[in-house]
Each structure stands twice: as C-alpha cells, then as structure tokens.
Design a protein around this motif. Structure first.
Motif, PDB file in Angstrom:
ATOM      1  N   ILE A 113       0.942  -1.153   0.001  1.00  0.00           N
ATOM      2  CA  ILE A 113       0.084   0.006   0.126  1.00  0.00           C
ATOM      3  C   ILE A 113       0.768   1.259  -0.003  1.00  0.00           C
ATOM      4  O   ILE A 113       0.642   2.193  -0.957  1.00  0.00           O
ATOM      5  CB  ILE A 113      -0.912  -0.049   1.185  1.00  0.00           C
ATOM      6  N   ALA A 114       1.875   1.279   0.810  1.00  0.00           N
ATOM      7  CA  ALA A 114       2.810   2.334   1.083  1.00  0.00           C
ATOM      8  C   ALA A 114       3.535   2.481  -0.330  1.00  0.00           C
ATOM      9  O   ALA A 114       3.601   3.842  -0.781  1.00  0.00           O
ATOM     10  CB  ALA A 114       3.824   2.390   1.906  1.00  0.00           C
ATOM     11  N   THR A 115       4.063   1.680  -0.886  1.00  0.00           N
ATOM     12  CA  THR A 115       4.760   1.492  -2.152  1.00  0.00           C
ATOM     13  C   THR A 115       3.639   2.308  -3.335  1.00  0.00           C
ATOM     14  O   THR A 115       4.103   3.105  -3.809  1.00  0.00           O
ATOM     15  CB  THR A 115       5.383   0.368  -2.689  1.00  0.00           C
ATOM     16  N   MET A 116       2.680   1.779  -3.446  1.00  0.00           N
ATOM     17  CA  MET A 116       1.911   2.407  -4.281  1.00  0.00           C
ATOM     18  C   MET A 116       1.385   3.962  -4.228  1.00  0.00           C
ATOM     19  O   MET A 116       1.323   4.550  -5.285  1.00  0.00           O
ATOM     20  CB  MET A 116       0.478   1.481  -4.445  1.00  0.00           C
ATOM     21  N   LEU A 117       1.212   4.067  -2.978  1.00  0.00           N
ATOM     22  CA  LEU A 117       1.170   5.618  -2.773  1.00  0.00           C
ATOM     23  C   LEU A 117       2.287   6.449  -3.125  1.00  0.00           C
ATOM     24  O   LEU A 117       2.379   7.690  -3.515  1.00  0.00           O
ATOM     25  CB  LEU A 117       0.591   5.829  -1.208  1.00  0.00           C
ATOM     26  N   GLU A 118       3.291   5.934  -2.660  1.00  0.00           N
ATOM     27  CA  GLU A 118       4.790   6.671  -2.977  1.00  0.00           C
ATOM     28  C   GLU A 118       4.916   6.793  -4.417  1.00  0.00           C
ATOM     29  O   GLU A 118       5.319   7.810  -5.046  1.00  0.00           O
ATOM     30  CB  GLU A 118       6.045   5.789  -2.331  1.00  0.00           C
ATOM     31  N   LEU A 119       4.628   5.825  -5.430  1.00  0.00           N
ATOM     32  CA  LEU A 119       4.645   6.097  -6.733  1.00  0.00           C
ATOM     33  C   LEU A 119       3.784   7.018  -7.240  1.00  0.00           C
ATOM     34  O   LEU A 119       4.159   7.612  -8.533  1.00  0.00           O
ATOM     35  CB  LEU A 119       4.293   4.670  -7.397  1.00  0.00           C
ATOM     36  N   THR A 120       2.911   7.511  -6.448  1.00  0.00           N
ATOM     37  CA  THR A 120       1.877   8.653  -7.033  1.00  0.00           C
ATOM     38  C   THR A 120       2.547  10.022  -6.437  1.00  0.00           C
ATOM     39  O   THR A 120       2.080  11.258  -6.590  1.00  0.00           O
ATOM     40  CB  THR A 120       0.549   8.483  -6.400  1.00  0.00           C
ATOM     41  N   GLY A 121       3.598   9.992  -5.617  1.00  0.00           N
ATOM     42  CA  GLY A 121       4.332  11.300  -5.097  1.00  0.00           C
ATOM     43  C   GLY A 121       3.710  11.530  -3.617  1.00  0.00           C
ATOM     44  O   GLY A 121       3.940  12.520  -2.990  1.00  0.00           O
TER      45      GLY A 121
END
Length: 686
Positions: A212-220
């Motif tokens: 979840i955190a990785t996916m959010l990080e990929l959006t900045g």
C-alpha cells in the motif's frame, strides 16, 4: 515391500474377476500421452502402500522430481494444461500477426491491436502515468463521502468498492436477471488474512502494508507508511464485517431480496443514490428489487463508510485503482503489484513472460472471439463426440444410482430424477459466439481498452436486465482449463481446453478417462445435489424439494465429511476447513463414485481387460489420482486453504477414495493403513 504390495494388487485383481478369465489387453493403437495407456507408471511410487497415501502411490515419484517454474505458484495436471493452452493461444496470435491486415476480420483486428498494444512496453513506459492521470486526479480531488461513493459505483473506473454490485440471475426466478449487492472492499483474498493470529499471516499483512505504501509513494504521496497503516486498519474493519466463507456459500443466507428503497433504509449511512448514479440501471422509482448477499454485513459496512475520513478513502481508492491497472502501466507499477500479489501471496519469483500475459489478456477481454479461433484450430468434432458419450454414460449412472439409494425417500427420489433428466451439458464451445462490434480497441491506448471493455460488458448486462435470461450463455471461455455447474441453468459447462490430455486423452484406456475426465464431469453434475446445489430444483429455482427426513439424513452424512476434512493439516498448524469446502468435497466423492459405475456400464456386461497388472477398477482410481496431480508453493497452498472453497489437490484424492468401499477392495486396503476408515465411518452419498 515393493514386490509384496504389487502382488497384493494382483491378488485383488484376481479376486475382482468373474468366473471367466479377464480378456487380454487390446492390441496397441495410437499411444496415449502418458504411458502406454494413459497412466504415468514411472511417476508412481509403489514403495508407498495405497492405503497409507494413495496420492503418493500414484504421484510420489513425479512429485519428488517436479519443479515448479518460477512464474507459477504450482505445477501439475491443471497447470500443465494451462501452459499448453497458453502455447496454443500464442500460435493463434502468430497466425494473426502473419495475416495481411486487409484479410483480418474486425474481431481479429481488435485481437491483434490488443496484443500489439500490450507487447509495446516501450510505448507504455514512454506514456508514464498519463493514461491514468485524469482518474488519479479525480480520486485526489474527492471531497465528500457522496463523491467517494459515486467513484466506487462507477462501472468504468475499477477503483475499488465497499460493495460488490452487478447483474446476476435471480435464484428464485431462473428466467430473470437480477441486480445483486454484497460485501466487498478487501485487497487481500479473504477476511482471515486480516484477522488470523498466525505468524505467516502476520508477515503477509506487513507485506500488504508495504505494498500500500509503495503504491502511494509511486503517486508522489508523502507520509506513505502512516497513510498505509490507516488503509490497512480500514480494510481490517471491513474484514470483520464480512461473513465467513462457509456462510458466503449458503444459498439461502445469501438470498435477501429487497427493493432499492428498502436497501437504503437498511443501511442509511451509505449514499446509495450516489453509488448507483453512473450505473445506468433503471431503478423504477426505487422499487427495483435488489438481491442482497451477506445481509447483516451491509449496514455494518455503511457505518464504517460514514465514520472513515474522506482522505483515507482517497488513499484506499488510489491503491485499488493502481492495483487494477498496474499491468498496463510502466514497469515500476507492475513490479510493485507483482511483488505482493505474485510473490507474497503466490510464492512466484518472476512474472510470466510478456507473451503469456498478453494472450491471457486476449482471453479475458475478448474471450469468445479468441475462443472461436481456438476451437477451429485445436478442438476437432470427434473429441466432442467422445466426451458426449462419456457424459451420457455418467448421467445414466446417476439415474440408476438415484433409483437405488436406500437413504432417499420415494418423494425426494422422484424430484431428483426429474432434475437429472432436465440436466443440460455444454461441451467444448458455445453454439452462438458473442458479438464484440460495440467494443472499441486502440493499439495505442491500453488503459482505455481495459476501461472500454468494462463499459462494454456492463452496458451489455444492463441492457438485458429486464429481458429473459440467455441460458445458452457461457461463463467461461473455451481456452480455459476449468469447468463449472450453473445452478440456475441446471447445467454443466466444459470448455475445450479442459477436454484434452491428460484430463481427457482420446488415445488413453477408457478406465483412465473415466477416472480422469469422467470424475470431473461427475463432480460437476453432482453439484446439483451437493449441500447447496441440492437446494435448486430441476428448473434451476432455489426451492426446497427434499423431505425433512431426507435432508436431515443427508446433512448427518455430510457432517461426517466436514469432520474428516477438518482433521487434515497441509501446513504445520494450518488445518483444512471442512465447512467452506464441503460442496467441493461432496462433489469429488460423488464424481468418483459415479464415474466408476459409469465405467462399468460402458463395459456392456463384459469383463474389463487387465493392463500391466491393473484391473479396470484400479485404473479408474489411478486416473482419478493422476488428474489431481499437483505440487504447490507454501504461500499458494496457504492462500487456497484460507480463501478457496476447493480442497488442495492431494487431499481431493486422499479425502475421496477412503470413503469408497470399492477402493478398499481394489487395492486390498486393511485396518492399520493410514487412510483406512472403518465401514461405519465412510460417508456414503451415492
């Protein structure tokens, strides 16, 4: 030991013959794919007593040598057939690529554009997140819970939803379509992934939070870890509201009809009008009937929805959206998605090659157009004819068996016979192929293609909502290695891809085919009489047709089966679950029992030949043991135990055969053998 066990099998062999000696083996014809007559004798482990572990006896040497490919979660009969089907689909694509553009049909052109667009990784990387930017911006701009609900209900966006919402078939009126609502909202396979106190499951939860955190990080996003914890906490609350898998299987419990207006009153904290705003479903001033599943969970989820901040819902929707579109986005999204769903849940260490994933995409998006090409190239009419004969004999065996069941009353028996005589088998491929003319495909717009596919299917469902049900429609594509029973249709469907070796080998011994494809056919037919399918009558209507005494008798027998399967422990500390898997376990036992009878019917009163020392009955059991040949990664096995209504393949073999008197006779299984059951503990249904 090996010689003694084989001799014992031969002695049983002799004991099973009539006064006349068994006929010699027939002269060799075309060679079967496995062994000379359909069984991989080298894959057996005859050092194992059949009564100690029949799965290992049939498959032990194969299992020791089998290597699970890095891009697969398991390997075995079903997976090998899936790999073969993928190989064949690639051949079809190669034919399309070689064909001049002006000779392609409209559907063939769409298939080729879909394939080429997905294979063009450079173009996908170059576009970056531009194809999904508008949707991500819309999610990021959500300010109210009504806007969140509308996003969840949008049939064209696939951004995740608290509720599953769609068009189905009314269980109590099998000629009518229905609008269905049930609980949804989980990113992991089942509620137990959120709730179980188990070290391995706890590690999975941590990995999911990282995803979840990785996916959010990929959006900045900033503070992604803290935000991921809130999303996981939200999904955990949702999981607590979900019903257990055993209750989700209960056809009566899952049928709670009410008007749309009544649904709104039952769960007032959720903005239902916003949720359905983009659906296009005519609600008839709120009087449209909705079939509600997990009815007690619906209002609980509504309360969770109302008390959750919009900011958390934005993060939740962002992650679910990116998960659903990751395969069509740049590699960083795809890899992050695979790291959890492929590796953590499935145990795979690498993705399947791009070509394999591309043909799967064609099958899932334009399955009937693709399947039409598959059938023309790989499924000859004579294969269908032989399977039709098998089905006919198995239905005949069911009819004979129902007439002789000692535990079923005449009143119930009459209706059971009506049901079996109304049964409809669909084999190979549909009679009418789906029309894809309304589906637009662009080679340079992969995300758009997926969204337009969702819109095409949704619009098709909604447009026929108030029309009679099309009972000839298939729910699987022809290249799919699977089969199903459809309760409202009182039908079974076997796509072409499952009707091939080694599940069905036209060159194999008949007994082996009966044990393999015959048991699978018998399995699917028996779903009409399992703990849930038996609640539907011959016209596919959810309606009790059993006497109270017969139902009590049946339930008492199936409770014994639940207890047996509860005792199996495929992974240390993780037992199988007899209740959620009951319908499939009943079907495995019934399918094997009936296919053995059907094989005997096929002999026409003549004794079965003996092949390599094995009787006809023994070869039926060998075919059954071999068809469920499988080896799993632990992660995949854990997922199946927690979230699948099917028992893991080895236990489908071990759990079924030990309840059959004929197996004990065929392999001289005695008290003291590990899987021996006293006669009074064997579950007799058929």
């Amino acid at each position: 030991m090996k010689r003694r066990l084989f001799a014992a099998a031969c002695l049983v062999l002799a004991g099973c013959t009539t006064s006349a000696p068994p006929p010699p083996a027939p002269p060799p014809g075309p060679k079967a794919e496995l062994g000379a007559w359909g069984v991989d004798l080298a894959g057996m482990d005859r050092s194992v007593k059949p009564g100690d572990d029949f799965f290992a006896y049939v498959n032990g040497n194969w299992e020791k040598q089998a290597v699970i490919p890095p891009d697969r979660s398991n390997i075995g009969t079903g997976q090998n057939l899936a790999i073969l089907s993928e190989k064949r689909m690639k051949e079809i694509v190669a034919d399309l690529e070689a064909k001049p553009l002006d000779r392609l049909t409209p559907d063939e052109k769409k298939l080729r554009d879909l394939y080429d667009g997905y294979m063009d990784e450079k173009a996908i990387e170059a576009r970056g997140i531009e194809p999904v930017k508008a949707d991500l911006d819309r999610i990021a701009g959500l300010k109210t819970l009504k806007q969140v609900a509308q996003m969840m209900g949008s049939p064209n966006t696939a951004a995740g939803s608290l509720y599953a919402f769609g068009v189905g078939i009314d269980d109590k009126n099998s000629s009518a379509y229905s609008v269905n609502v049930s609980a949804a909202g989980l990113g992991m396979p089942d509620r137990d992934y959120y709730l179980l106190d188990d070290p391995d499951i706890a590690k999975t939860r941590e990995a999911y939070k990282t995803f979840i955190a990785t996916m959010l990080e990929l959006t900045g996003a900033k503070d992604a870890t803290a935000r991921a914890e809130k999303v996981l906490a939200l999904e955990t609350a949702i999981a607590k509201a979900h019903w257990e898998l055993k209750d989700q299987r209960d056809a009566d419990k899952m049928y709670a009809p009410m008007s749309f207006n009544a649904l709104k009153k039952a769960a007032p904290q959720f903005p239902w009008d916003s949720f359905v705003a983009d659906s296009g479903i005519p609600l008839k001033n709120g009087e449209r009937q909705i079939i509600v599943g997990e009815s007690t969970a619906i209002p609980v989820l509504a309360k969770i929805f109302a008390k959750t901040p919009v900011a958390v819902w934005r993060d939740y929707l962002t992650v679910q959206y990116l998960h659903n579109y990751a395969a069509y986005l740049p590699k960083r999204f795809d890899d992050a998605n695979f790291a959890f769903y492929g590796t953590v849940l499935g145990g795979r260490t690498q993705q399947s090659d791009r070509q394999t994933r591309a043909v799967r995409l064609l099958d899932s998006t334009m399955g009937e157009a693709f399947g039409k090409l598959y059938v023309a190239k790989f499924f000859p009419p004579e294969a269908k004819a032989k399977v039709q004969k098998l089905v006919s004999n198995i239905l005949k065996a069911y009819e004979e068996d129902i007439q002789s069941l000692t535990w079923m009353s005449d009143e119930t028996r009459k209706k059971a016979l009506e049901k079996i005589r109304k049964f409809t088998p669909y084999l190979g491929y549909p009679d009418t192929w789906r029309d894809y003319s309304a589906y637009d495909v662009s080679r340079d717009d992969m995300v758009g293609n997926i969204k337009r596919s969702a819109h095409f299917n949704w619009t098709r469902d909604v447009s026929r909502l108030d029309s009679p049900v099309d009972k000839a429609e298939w729910q699987m594509t022809t290249p799919t290695v699977n089969a199903y029973f459809m309760p409202p249709f009182n039908s079974i469907t076997f796509p072409a891809a499952i009707l091939q070796s080694p599940i069905f080998d036209p060159n194999a011994d008949d007994a082996v085919n009966y044990g393999a494809i015959g048991s699978v056919i018998g399995h699917e037919i028996s779903h009409g009489f399992d703990d849930q399918g038996s609640k539907y009558n011959g016209d596919g209507v959810l309606q009790n047709w059993w006497t109270e005494e017969d139902r009590k008798n049946f339930d008492a027998r199936t409770k014994m089966l639940v207890k047996q399967y509860d005792a199996y422990e495929p992974l240390p500390g993780l037992h199988m679950r007899g209740e959620p898997t009951l319908g499939e376990n009943i079907a495995d036992l019934a399918g094997l029992s009936i296919t053995l009878k059907a094989y005997r019917i096929s002999l026409g009163g003549k004794p079965a030949p003996v092949l390599d020392g094995f009787t006809g009955d023994q070869r039926v059991f060998l075919g059954f043991g071999q068809v469920w040949r499988a080896k799993f990664r632990d992660n995949d096995l854990r997922r199946r135990i927690l979230s699948d209504v099917h028992s893991p393949a080895p236990f489908r073999v071990r759990g079924s055969i030990r309840n059959m008197d004929d197996w004990y006779k065929a392999f001289d299984v005695k008290p003291g053998d590990k899987y021996y059951l006293p006669p009074e503990e064997r579950v007799k249904l058929w």
